[in-house]
Design a protein around this motif. Sequence first.
Motif, short mmCIF file in Angstrom:
data_model
loop_
_atom_site.label_atom_id
_atom_site.label_comp_id
_atom_site.label_asym_id
_atom_site.label_seq_id
_atom_site.Cartn_x
_atom_site.Cartn_y
_atom_site.Cartn_z
N HIS A 79 0.84 -1.21 0.00
CA HIS A 79 0.00 0.00 0.00
C HIS A 79 0.87 1.25 0.00
CE1 HIS A 79 -3.99 1.92 1.22
NE2 HIS A 79 -3.13 2.93 1.29
N HIS A 133 1.24 5.33 -2.10
CA HIS A 133 0.63 6.31 -3.02
C HIS A 133 1.73 6.96 -3.84
CE1 HIS A 133 -3.20 5.79 -0.96
NE2 HIS A 133 -2.56 5.95 0.18
N GLU A 146 -8.41 2.31 -2.17
CA GLU A 146 -8.84 1.99 -0.84
C GLU A 146 -10.25 2.52 -0.60
OE1 GLU A 146 -6.66 4.17 2.42
OE2 GLU A 146 -5.50 4.93 0.72
N HIS A 151 -5.84 -2.29 5.71
CA HIS A 151 -4.59 -1.54 5.60
C HIS A 151 -4.37 -0.68 6.84
CE1 HIS A 151 -3.31 2.60 4.53
NE2 HIS A 151 -4.56 2.92 4.44
N ASP A 168 2.31 2.99 3.21
CA ASP A 168 1.38 4.11 3.08
C ASP A 168 2.13 5.38 2.66
OD1 ASP A 168 -1.21 5.07 2.94
OD2 ASP A 168 -1.34 5.64 5.06
ZN LIG Z 1 -3.48 4.93 1.82
#
Ligand SMILES: [Zn+2]
Length: 267
Positions: free
Chosen positions: A9, A11, A98, A166, A214
Amino acid sequence: MEIKYIDIHSHLNFKEFDADRGEVIARMKEKGVATITVGTSLETSESAVALAENHDNIFACIGIHPTEIDEITGMTAHFPRQHFEELVKRPKVVAVGECGLDYGREGDIDEKSKETQKILFRQHIDFAAQHDLPIMIHTRNSAKDILEVIAEKKKEHGDKLRGNIHFFTGTPEEAQAYFDLDFTISFTGVITFARDYDAAVLAAPLDRIMSETDAPFVAPLPYRGKRNEPTYVIEVVKKIAEIKGVEEETAAQEILKNAVAKWNLVW
Ligand SMILES: [Zn+2]
């Protein structure tokens, strides 16, 4: 390339990486790190897919984050079905999300907002089940309702409904409730500097655990306070190994094996 670590996970598609994304990806390749880069809106879902299509070690997840509801439609849940039907056909899309429920810092948002979020969450679940894809769930002060919605939807979709929680920050009991519903949990860099989740890490079987960053948020030690990036997932894996008292290499291999199987990753 040989992949040794997986950040399920990140971005990497966010603007925080616009200036040096190529270098960040070069570091991933050098260390053998793969990632699932996650959309939070229609726009970032599209950019996640585009990025994944350019790199063997990047996969994509498409969805609308619960906190995006306001910005998009002013409290009317909106699932961009038509766009997503197109996007989901692209081979690098491995999951939906998500998505989930975000009840804010205090968990005290009003009932109407909760209901709106639940509508959008159920739409993601139905869409993922229809396409036989796992879902990537975001939860904040909403574990009880997340479990309730999953349990209810399990009756409808059975084994097709599966996925991962997550940024897990719950108790071992909460983790077990997710495992019972066919979900895994993923740990972030938080476990490198907070001791509150050691019990959950210790209790969870290795084949139920995922590693994530994350990124660009919440960098692990020794990078705390800096921008996070997928390569730092190595620190998360190290910590999981340390807490569980297993070799780092064993933890890395097991976690990678789980991720490849659950997200059906092919490179
Ligand atoms: Zn996230």
